[in-house]
Design a protein around this motif. Sequence first.
Motif, mmCIF file in Angstrom:
data_model
loop_
_atom_site.group_PDB
_atom_site.id
_atom_site.type_symbol
_atom_site.label_atom_id
_atom_site.label_comp_id
_atom_site.label_asym_id
_atom_site.label_seq_id
_atom_site.Cartn_x
_atom_site.Cartn_y
_atom_site.Cartn_z
ATOM 1 N N GLU A 1 0.807 -1.219 0.000
ATOM 2 C CA GLU A 1 0.000 0.000 0.000
ATOM 3 C C GLU A 1 0.838 1.265 0.000
ATOM 4 O O GLU A 1 0.504 2.233 -0.669
ATOM 5 N N THR A 2 1.925 1.281 0.780
ATOM 6 C CA THR A 2 2.708 2.509 0.929
ATOM 7 C C THR A 2 3.951 2.544 0.052
ATOM 8 O O THR A 2 4.501 3.616 -0.176
ATOM 9 N N GLY A 3 4.424 1.373 -0.399
ATOM 10 C CA GLY A 3 5.658 1.310 -1.170
ATOM 11 C C GLY A 3 6.900 1.482 -0.312
ATOM 12 O O GLY A 3 8.011 1.523 -0.799
ATOM 13 N N ARG A 4 6.716 1.554 0.999
ATOM 14 C CA ARG A 4 7.818 1.745 1.948
ATOM 15 C C ARG A 4 8.434 0.403 2.319
ATOM 16 O O ARG A 4 7.752 -0.613 2.400
ATOM 17 N N SER A 5 9.740 0.409 2.552
ATOM 18 C CA SER A 5 10.435 -0.797 2.985
ATOM 19 C C SER A 5 9.751 -1.376 4.223
ATOM 20 O O SER A 5 9.260 -0.641 5.072
ATOM 21 N N ARG A 6 9.773 -2.698 4.335
ATOM 22 C CA ARG A 6 9.198 -3.362 5.498
ATOM 23 C C ARG A 6 10.224 -3.580 6.602
ATOM 24 O O ARG A 6 9.926 -4.193 7.621
ATOM 25 N N GLY A 7 11.453 -3.088 6.407
ATOM 26 C CA GLY A 7 12.450 -3.131 7.470
ATOM 27 C C GLY A 7 13.268 -4.407 7.535
ATOM 28 O O GLY A 7 13.945 -4.660 8.518
ATOM 29 N N PHE A 8 13.204 -5.210 6.485
ATOM 30 C CA PHE A 8 14.042 -6.405 6.419
ATOM 31 C C PHE A 8 14.384 -6.683 4.966
ATOM 32 O O PHE A 8 13.813 -6.085 4.055
ATOM 33 N N GLY A 9 15.350 -7.571 4.758
ATOM 34 C CA GLY A 9 15.746 -7.892 3.401
ATOM 35 C C GLY A 9 16.422 -9.248 3.320
ATOM 36 O O GLY A 9 16.595 -9.940 4.340
ATOM 37 N N PHE A 10 16.805 -9.617 2.107
ATOM 38 C CA PHE A 10 17.459 -10.889 1.850
ATOM 39 C C PHE A 10 18.627 -10.674 0.907
ATOM 40 O O PHE A 10 18.557 -9.841 0.004
ATOM 41 N N VAL A 11 19.684 -11.433 1.128
ATOM 42 C CA VAL A 11 20.849 -11.405 0.249
ATOM 43 C C VAL A 11 21.219 -12.843 -0.064
ATOM 44 O O VAL A 11 21.242 -13.696 0.827
ATOM 45 N N GLU A 12 21.486 -13.105 -1.330
ATOM 46 C CA GLU A 12 21.962 -14.420 -1.744
ATOM 47 C C GLU A 12 23.384 -14.237 -2.264
ATOM 48 O O GLU A 12 23.647 -13.373 -3.097
ATOM 49 N N MET A 13 24.301 -15.055 -1.742
ATOM 50 C CA MET A 13 25.701 -14.967 -2.145
ATOM 51 C C MET A 13 26.084 -16.232 -2.898
ATOM 52 O O MET A 13 25.336 -17.206 -2.916
ATOM 53 N N SER A 14 27.267 -16.227 -3.499
ATOM 54 C CA SER A 14 27.631 -17.328 -4.390
ATOM 55 C C SER A 14 28.076 -18.596 -3.672
ATOM 56 O O SER A 14 28.153 -19.644 -4.299
ATOM 57 N N SER A 15 28.386 -18.523 -2.365
ATOM 58 C CA SER A 15 28.769 -19.753 -1.656
ATOM 59 C C SER A 15 28.350 -19.693 -0.193
ATOM 60 O O SER A 15 28.161 -18.619 0.375
ATOM 61 N N ASP A 16 28.231 -20.875 0.405
ATOM 62 C CA ASP A 16 27.899 -20.961 1.825
ATOM 63 C C ASP A 16 28.981 -20.317 2.679
ATOM 64 O O ASP A 16 28.679 -19.691 3.695
ATOM 65 N N GLU A 17 30.230 -20.448 2.270
ATOM 66 C CA GLU A 17 31.341 -19.872 3.039
ATOM 67 C C GLU A 17 31.237 -18.350 3.073
ATOM 68 O O GLU A 17 31.458 -17.729 4.111
ATOM 69 N N GLU A 18 30.900 -17.748 1.940
ATOM 70 C CA GLU A 18 30.735 -16.296 1.888
ATOM 71 C C GLU A 18 29.571 -15.854 2.762
ATOM 72 O O GLU A 18 29.664 -14.855 3.486
ATOM 73 N N GLU A 19 28.488 -16.608 2.718
ATOM 74 C CA GLU A 19 27.336 -16.284 3.549
ATOM 75 C C GLU A 19 27.695 -16.355 5.029
ATOM 76 O O GLU A 19 27.329 -15.476 5.804
ATOM 77 N N GLU A 20 28.417 -17.405 5.423
ATOM 78 C CA GLU A 20 28.813 -17.550 6.829
ATOM 79 C C GLU A 20 29.702 -16.385 7.281
ATOM 80 O O GLU A 20 29.543 -15.867 8.386
ATOM 81 N N ARG A 21 30.657 -15.983 6.437
ATOM 82 C CA ARG A 21 31.530 -14.837 6.760
ATOM 83 C C ARG A 21 30.711 -13.566 6.960
ATOM 84 O O ARG A 21 30.930 -12.809 7.896
ATOM 85 N N ALA A 22 29.766 -13.330 6.064
ATOM 86 C CA ALA A 22 28.935 -12.132 6.151
ATOM 87 C C ALA A 22 28.066 -12.153 7.406
ATOM 88 O O ALA A 22 27.952 -11.146 8.113
ATOM 89 N N ILE A 23 27.471 -13.295 7.701
ATOM 90 C CA ILE A 23 26.623 -13.417 8.893
ATOM 91 C C ILE A 23 27.441 -13.145 10.143
ATOM 92 O O ILE A 23 27.040 -12.369 11.017
ATOM 93 N N GLU A 24 28.599 -13.771 10.234
ATOM 94 C CA GLU A 24 29.470 -13.603 11.402
ATOM 95 C C GLU A 24 29.893 -12.142 11.580
ATOM 96 O O GLU A 24 29.898 -11.614 12.683
ATOM 97 N N ALA A 25 30.219 -11.486 10.479
ATOM 98 C CA ALA A 25 30.709 -10.104 10.552
ATOM 99 C C ALA A 25 29.597 -9.087 10.797
ATOM 100 O O ALA A 25 29.817 -8.082 11.489
ATOM 101 N N LEU A 26 28.411 -9.330 10.261
ATOM 102 C CA LEU A 26 27.382 -8.288 10.270
ATOM 103 C C LEU A 26 26.278 -8.470 11.300
ATOM 104 O O LEU A 26 25.569 -7.508 11.608
ATOM 105 N N ASN A 27 26.101 -9.669 11.850
ATOM 106 C CA ASN A 27 25.062 -9.855 12.857
ATOM 107 C C ASN A 27 25.404 -9.028 14.094
ATOM 108 O O ASN A 27 26.464 -9.175 14.683
#
Length: 99
Positions: free
Chosen positions: A37-63
């Motif tokens: 209705e508003t076109g405004r962000s819902r305050g969450f998102g998703f990112v898909e990376m090319s490998s599980d290792e990259e995802e784990e590094r990002a999660i560890e660093a950014l959480n």
Amino acid sequence: MSIYIGNLSYDAVQEDLEEVFREYGTVKRTQIPVDRETGRSRGFGFVEMSSDEEEERAIEALNGAEWMGRQLRVNKAKPRENNRSRQGYSGRGGGGGRY
């Protein structure tokens, strides 16, 4: 599998997410759902990376990291539940009389 990012700033756009996550590997896709209705962000998102290792590094660093004035919640995305499996679902769309 993809990464869930919660507590996003409502000012964040997909390009912002891609830039941050690119520090940890190759970003294949980003998504920030918006309110219909508003076109405004819902305050969450998703990112898909090319490998599980990259995802784990990002999660560890950014959480728990602060970004754009907010403390991020970053973890593996859980599979979406099927809304039709909720108790009381009648199988009818409730389309508001639009046929």
